[in-house]
Structure formats: structure tokens, C-alpha cells
Scaffold this active site. Structure first.
Site, PDB file in Angstrom:
ATOM      1  N   ASP A   1      -0.370  -5.505   9.246  1.00  8.63           N
ATOM      2  CA  ASP A   1      -1.373  -4.487   8.921  1.00  8.63           C
ATOM      3  C   ASP A   1      -2.588  -5.220   8.355  1.00  8.63           C
ATOM      4  O   ASP A   1      -2.597  -5.636   7.192  1.00  8.63           O
ATOM      5  CB  ASP A   1      -0.823  -3.477   7.906  1.00  8.63           C
TER       6      ASP A   1
ATOM      7  N   TRP B   1       0.854  -1.192   0.000  1.00  4.66           N
ATOM      8  CA  TRP B   1       0.000   0.000   0.000  1.00  4.66           C
ATOM      9  C   TRP B   1       0.888   1.239   0.000  1.00  4.66           C
ATOM     10  O   TRP B   1       1.811   1.345   0.801  1.00  4.66           O
ATOM     11  CB  TRP B   1      -0.890  -0.034   1.235  1.00  4.66           C
TER      12      TRP B   1
ATOM     13  N   LYS C   1     -13.230  -1.023   6.115  1.00  2.00           N
ATOM     14  CA  LYS C   1     -13.704  -1.824   4.987  1.00  2.00           C
ATOM     15  C   LYS C   1     -14.698  -2.887   5.422  1.00  2.00           C
ATOM     16  O   LYS C   1     -15.787  -3.004   4.860  1.00  2.00           O
ATOM     17  CB  LYS C   1     -12.526  -2.496   4.262  1.00  2.00           C
TER      18      LYS C   1
END
Length: 418
Positions: free
Chosen positions: A236, A155, A272
Site C-alpha cells: 500500500d 493505518w 498526498k
């Protein structure tokens, strides 16, 4: 510069205006526009496009068939429960503690001994980004010379976060562009070749941007090599539930490392998997050697958070803690996560089938082999630019796109060399 008038030593208004204007010159003239973030830049370009048929596949959040955000029923129910709730500030500490308690159960397992023994230092964070930023600053303060290794690719904001914390950043090989899968041998070599005691950032499930995850057996090999090298794993976990549809299955990497006796850092986000992108609800946890160490680590994390933003908002954490602490609400959420993951999986199959039916000579197996919200398409920068320019389909220039069905199949094929 300052001119006194008369015995009272006053300044005239004209003199005061000229002086303050002179002082202000030059303070900000050296500031130049920052480089656009590759993800937010896609959204900005999409919003500026006036074509009515434009499609945004760059956003990293769940969307319905019309590209609109989805409000889960469990969230609607939680909103109804907390509606009119008075004195939210007075509940902030309680609900924050409840969020941490329930979050670590999701990551480490509800029956994990570390949850009961008090060896976890946990803190509510401003979603996954905030959790990463807190840990990056913690790393800078207590291990300033140790680099952190990111998978290549990762990311894009990971680089921004640790760079701003002034932590040395390295990368390790992860994705194989030819197979469009995991480059496991190179991954293991980089673990072995990194200096002992390095920090590694790992995606436990639904790797962003590639959608390529190690198998359980590969995770065990990775964990073993981390023990040999005394590396510190920082997970993460932004997409728990989106890889397999099973929250426990998607946390298996963390639990393998837990079983092997590692100290662990973990960032969690509910942006999310609860559809709460704008609420910024997350958790940072650090597994310590004992309860005394956990108290010390938590106090340091609290001090860092206090200087950065004081305390996080209450409304979002109240929603999440309400859902996670009520068995009926949590069961509904688990079902809705499974439904979202299953829908994405169907869309993957539909897109691949459409491309093959259109007669594409290319191998599109990677679309269904990858998992999670994104497809790492393998498109070149030139092909992505053509999708934007000719078809008004927006995605990041590395070829990452939110999984959609056959609506873009024809456009994708037209970007391929003949």
C-alpha cells in the site's frame, strides 16, 4: 390491514397512511451509531472546537504553515490545460488507461520488463482506499481461506476494509515502542511463523502511522523469507516521495521484490503526493505470471469495480494523467514532491531542536529518525487527551501527528511526567 372501500376496491387515504406507517415501524430501530473512525473523529472534534488557536495534527495530507491544503503548481497548470475540455466521458477509457500505464512505471520502474511485457493487471481506483478495497474483495473471492497480515500498528482503515470484505485478519510485529524504531527480529519471526502462502500488507515507504521503514538490506531479507514461505506481498503505497523526496528511492521495496521474482499487488494513491485528496485518484496493479493471467485478473477486478461503483470520476484522473504523461509537467511535480519532503524534514529537525533547547530530559531522536508525513510521538492516550483538553492540539490517540515545527514544543513538554 388494507381495507377495501366499495366495489372499486379503493383504499381510503387515512387507511393507506396508517398502513404504510405501521409497515415502516421497526425496520431501522436496531441500527446504532457506528464507532467513530479514529482519524475522522479527530477532524470532527477539531471542527467543533471554538478556540481560535486550535491546531489539527491528525489530518493525513500535506498542509502549509497555516494548516491549509496546498495546491501544487503542476496541478494548477494541468487544470489550465484541461479547462473547457468537452466530452470528458468520451475520454474516460483513454485517460484511465494512461493513468494505469504511468502509475505502474512509478511503482515498478519506467524500464521494468513487466511494464513492457503486459504481465501487470492494472485498474484505476478510488484513491488508495478504493484500491485496497478492490484487492480485498479479489482476495476474498479467490483465496477465501487465506488470512492477510497487517503490521502492528497500521493505518486504521486497513482493518475496516478487509473486515468488510470478510477476509481473516492477523497482525505481525513491526514497531518497537521502547526504541521507537523497527522491531526487525520479531517482524522476521512472524513472517517465518505465518502459514505458508499467507498474504502480507506492507508499507513500502513512509509507514503510516510510525514513519519507520526497513532499510534496503532489511527489505532484501524480508523478500527472501517471503520466497521461502511463498507469501504474497501487497504493497500500500500512499506516500511515495514523502519518505526520501525521491520517487524511485521510495519504491525500492517493490523493486527488490520484483527483482526476486515475486508476484505482487500494489495500491497507489495521488491524494498526498499531488495534493488531490478530494479527487480520489489511485491505481491498483497486480503483477501476474504471464500476459494471459494478467488478462484474466484484470477482467475480475473490472467486474468487482463495476458492481461497487461503476466507473470512477474523470476530472481527477485527467489531472493526474496530464501531469504524468507530459515530461515538463512531470518534472515540475517531481521537484514539488522533493520540496514538500525537504520541508517536512526541516520541520522534524526544528521540532526536535526546540524540545531539546527547552530542557527536555527525554530522547527525541525518533522525531528525526522517522520519515514521511507523520511523527509517531510515543505519547500516551492520557497525554494526547491532555493536549486536546488544555492546549487544543488535536492528533490521533495512538500519538500519531502530522509533522509540524516548534509551535507545539512547549505544549508537548507540559504533558510529560516531571
Amino acid at each position: 390491514m388494507w381495507r377495501f372501500m366499495g366495489l372499486g376496491g379503493r383504499l381510503t387515504s387515512s387507511t393507506r397512511f396508517m398502513s404504510s406507517s405501521t409497515k415502516a415501524l421497526g425496520w431501522l430501530e436496531h441500527v446504532r451509531p457506528a464507532h467513530k473512525d479514529p482519524i475522522t473523529g479527530v477532524t470532527e472534534a477539531f471542527l467543533a472546537d471554538t478556540n481560535p488557536h486550535k491546531i489539527n495534527l491528525g489530518v493525513g495530507a500535506y498542509r502549509d504553515d497555516e494548516g491549509k491544503p496546498v495546491v501544487l503548481q503542476c496541478v494548477r497548470n494541468a487544470e489550465a490545460k484541461i479547462a473547457g475540455c468537452e466530452f470528458m466521458e468520451s475520454k474516460a477509457t483513454t485517460v484511465s488507461s494512461k493513468l494505469v500505464e504511468e502509475s505502474v512505471k512509478l511503482a515498478y520502474g519506467k524500464d521494468a520488463h513487466v511494464v513492457k511485457e503486459g504481465t501487470l493487471a492494472g485498474l484505476q481506483a478510488l484513491s488508495g482506499t478504493g484500491a485496497c478495497r478492490l484487492f480485498a474483495e479479489f482476495q476474498r473471492r479467490f483465496h477465501p481461506e487465506s488470512p492477510i497480515y497487517f503490521p502492528d500498528p497500521t493505518w486504521s482503515n486497513h482493518h475496516n476494509i478487509w473486515r468488510d470484505a470478510q477476509v481473516p485478519v492477523r497482525t505481525f510485529k513491526y514497531y518497537h515502542p521502547i526504541s521507537k524504531g523497527l522491531n526487525f527480529a520479531a517482524f522476521m519471526d512472524d513472517i517465518k511463523n505465518a502459514p505458508d502462502g499467507s498474504f502480507f500488507l506492507l508499507h513500502p515507504c513512509a509507514h503510516n502511522p510510525t514513519g519507520v521503514d526497513p532499510t534496503a538490506e532489511q527489505w532484501r531479507e524480508i523478500s527472501y523469507q517471503f520466497k521461502v514461505k511463498n507469501h504474497f506481498p501487497f504493497f500500500d503505497m500512499a506516500y511515495q516521495g514523502f519518505a526520501s523526496g525521491d520517487l524511485d528511492m521510495d519504491a525500492q521495496a517493490i523493486r527488490i521484490f520484483l527483482e526476486d521474482g515475486h508476484l505482487i499487488g500494489c495500491a497507489q494513491s495521488f491524494a498526498k503526493n499531488m495534493g488531490l485528496y478530494g479527487h480520489r485518484v489511485g491505481c491498483l496493479s497486480v503483477l501476474c505470471a504471464d500476459a494471459k493471467q494478467a488478462v484474466a485478473v484484470k477482467s475480475q477486478l473490472q467486474q468487482i469495480a463495476r458492481a461497487m461503483y461503476g466507473s470512477p470520476p474523470v476530472h481527477g484522473v485527467l489531472l493526474v494523467s496530464t501531469i504524468l504523461s507530459d515530461p515538463e509537467s512531470k518534472a515540475l511535480w517531481v521537484k514539488e514532491v522533493k520540496d514538500m519532503a525537504s520541508r517536512i524534514e526541516r520541520k522534524r529537525a526544528t521540532l526536535r531542536e526546540s524540545l531539546e533547547k527547552l530542557g527536555s530530559p527525554l530522547n527525541w531522536e525518533h522525531i528525526t529518525n522517522q520519515v514521511g508525513m507523520f511523527c509517531f510521538s510515543g505519547l500516551t492516550v492520557e497525554q494526547v487527551d491532555r493536549l486536546v483538553r488544555e492546549f487544543h492540539i488535536y492528533l490521533t490517540r495512538d500519538g500519531r501527528m502530522r509533522v509540524t515545527d516548534d509551535e507545539i514544543a512547549s505544549s508537548l513538554l507540559q504533558t510529560q511526567p516531571t
